[in-house]
Enzyme design. Structure first.
Site, PDB file in Angstrom:
ATOM      1  N   HIS A   1      -5.917   0.818   5.897  1.00  0.00           N
ATOM      2  CA  HIS A   1      -7.034  -0.024   6.341  1.00  0.00           C
ATOM      3  C   HIS A   1      -8.280   0.814   6.559  1.00  0.00           C
ATOM      4  CE1 HIS A   1      -6.608   1.129  10.665  1.00  0.00           C
ATOM      5  NE2 HIS A   1      -5.310   1.096  10.441  1.00  0.00           N
TER       6      HIS A   1
ATOM      7  N   ASP B   1     -10.904  -0.198   8.510  1.00  0.00           N
ATOM      8  CA  ASP B   1     -11.532  -0.430   9.810  1.00  0.00           C
ATOM      9  C   ASP B   1     -10.954   0.506  10.867  1.00  0.00           C
ATOM     10  OD1 ASP B   1      -9.126  -2.147   9.433  1.00  0.00           O
ATOM     11  OD2 ASP B   1      -9.471  -2.675  11.518  1.00  0.00           O
TER      12      ASP B   1
ATOM     13  N   ASP C   1      -6.064   7.398  12.565  1.00  0.00           N
ATOM     14  CA  ASP C   1      -5.769   5.962  12.375  1.00  0.00           C
ATOM     15  C   ASP C   1      -6.953   5.255  11.738  1.00  0.00           C
ATOM     16  OD1 ASP C   1      -4.598   3.470  12.523  1.00  0.00           O
ATOM     17  OD2 ASP C   1      -4.932   3.227  14.666  1.00  0.00           O
TER      18      ASP C   1
ATOM     19  N   GLU D   1      -7.481  -4.635  10.095  1.00  0.00           N
ATOM     20  CA  GLU D   1      -6.091  -4.415  10.515  1.00  0.00           C
ATOM     21  C   GLU D   1      -6.005  -4.312  12.025  1.00  0.00           C
ATOM     22  OE1 GLU D   1      -2.522  -2.101  11.679  1.00  0.00           O
ATOM     23  OE2 GLU D   1      -4.634  -1.625  11.986  1.00  0.00           O
ATOM     24  N   GLU D   2      -7.016  -3.710  12.641  1.00  0.00           N
ATOM     25  CA  GLU D   2      -6.993  -3.482  14.081  1.00  0.00           C
ATOM     26  C   GLU D   2      -7.153  -4.774  14.875  1.00  0.00           C
ATOM     27  OE1 GLU D   2      -5.992  -0.897  15.299  1.00  0.00           O
ATOM     28  OE2 GLU D   2      -6.538   0.848  14.112  1.00  0.00           O
TER      29      GLU D   2
ATOM     30  N   GLU E   1       0.065   4.563   7.819  1.00  0.00           N
ATOM     31  CA  GLU E   1      -0.212   4.703   9.248  1.00  0.00           C
ATOM     32  C   GLU E   1       0.277   6.076   9.728  1.00  0.00           C
ATOM     33  OE1 GLU E   1      -1.797   2.909  11.396  1.00  0.00           O
ATOM     34  OE2 GLU E   1      -2.040   0.965  10.421  1.00  0.00           O
TER      35      GLU E   1
END
Length: 374
Positions: free
Chosen positions: A69, A71, A101, A133-134, A161
């Protein structure tokens, strides 16, 4: 470009969850196109955010997907010793929001592209980079829905991740919701004339606590910590003053589910307790914030063996945090977690990744590329 140089560029985009992401998407897309990759920018329903899907090699052959991701969480915490959106090197440590992350994985993937593009791949390597995603994996379902038109059914999905480059076979599922109760205001000397939303919320809170205690009695899945499903109320707020009957109260609650349990179903007792308040005159609003299923990949799965060979480390059975890997698995695709960095560094001031972790991830991806030569 070295992985660290690419990471510096990616960290410089303040692609905070829930905000427009055109700048980072366009930069990644242009970088990939410069090496001959086929790139699709897939606008989400929000209108100002997009997923990106790219392919190196033939799209009409089954291959592997590197999923991550773009974001990051906001960097509003106190304690940062440098600008979180400017990469800072200190020895082997690279500091910045999203380094672990998970822009580190994106950087390592992009750093491997020149080698992959120069190789006669018989099987493709795809890059699937999502948004938000967050906020509960909100972008990737739209990407997954488009996969049949973008490529042949993948042989496997590697979700990068942060895992210290050790593959992870399972994680819990999650469902989160915001509950808003609206009662009736008035002077606190006449509680009989009002509807106290905070008092009503206490009944919902008790349902959550009782359910949490019940879940702690099992069923159990020993690989997880804790080894059972859970419910937690994370926020509760309402009221204006001590002498005013509060007419509004909001709670945010989440459930985390072991394999085989539906996280949304775990919240049903809380939802039912809230619905019962409607019969007493309260207005109830239930808003789903996020939801994704658990991941459970057998040790005997092809992808588990492949990642063990590529990393030289046996996979870890499970973690309690969640990822988009469960959504890929629900779509019928084999998925696993493996990426550079440490989840313990994420969402904190002075988040960092180690340069050798970036190197190890890039080496793993290039080794995967060599597997796709024949």
């Amino acid at each position: 470009m070295q992985a660290s140089d690419i990471l510096a560029k990616l960290v410089g985009f303040d692609s905070v969850v829930g905000t427009p992401n055109a700048e980072i998407v366009e930069w990644i897309g242009a970088y990939l196109k410069s090496f001959g990759a086929t790139v699709d920018i897939l606008a989400g329903p929000e209108g100002d955010r997009s997923n990106l899907f790219a392919t190196i090699g033939p799209r009409d052959i089954r291959g592997y997907v590197l999923s991550g991701h773009m974001d990051v969480v906001p960097a509003n915490e106190t304690g940062w010793t440098s600008n979180p959106f400017v990469l800072r090197a200190d020895g082997d440590r690279l500091y910045g929001r999203g380094t672990s992350d998970m822009k580190g994985f994106l950087a390592a993937s992009l750093a491997a592209v020149p080698m992959l593009a120069a190789s006669p791949l018989m099987r493709p390597i795809h890059l699937a980079f999502s948004y938000d995603e967050e906020a509960g994996c909100r972008g990737v379902p739209h990407l997954i829905a488009r996969l049949p038109e973008l490529c042949e059914t993948p042989l496997g999905i590697i979700v990068g991740e942060p895992s210290n480059m050790r593959a992870i076979l399972a994680h819990k599922g999650k469902s989160a919701a915001r509950l808003t109760l609206k009662g009736r205001s008035g002077h606190s000397s006449r509680p009989d004339l009002g509807l106290n939303a905070i008092h009503a919320a206490a009944e919902v809170l008790q349902a959550a606590v009782s359910t949490a205690h019940s879940l702690a009695q099992g069923p159990f899945e020993a690989e997880f910590e804790p080894p059972y499903s859970s419910i937690s109320v994370g926020t509760i707020y309402g009221g204006q003053a001590i002498n005013i009957i509060p007419d509004l109260c909001t709670l945010e609650v989440e459930a985390r589910a072991i394999s085989g349990a539906d996280p949304a179903a775990l919240l049903l007792p809380v939802h039912e307790a809230a619905a019962a308040l409607e019969r007493r005159g309260f207005q109830v609003q239930w808003e789903e914030l996020s939801s994704y299923p658990a991941l459970s990949l057998p040790r005997t799965a092809h992808l588990a063996g492949l990642l063990a060979e590529l990393t030289g480390i046996e996979p870890l059975a499970a973690v309690s945090y969640g990822t988009e890997a469960g959504l890929y698995q629900r779509a019928g695709l084999e998925a696993i977690i493996c990426g550079p960095g440490d989840i313990a560094r994420a969402h904190k001031p002075n988040e960092f990744i180690l340069t050798h972790e970036l190197d190890a991830c890039q080496a793993m991806i290039e080794a995967l590329g060599r597997r796709c030569l024949a």
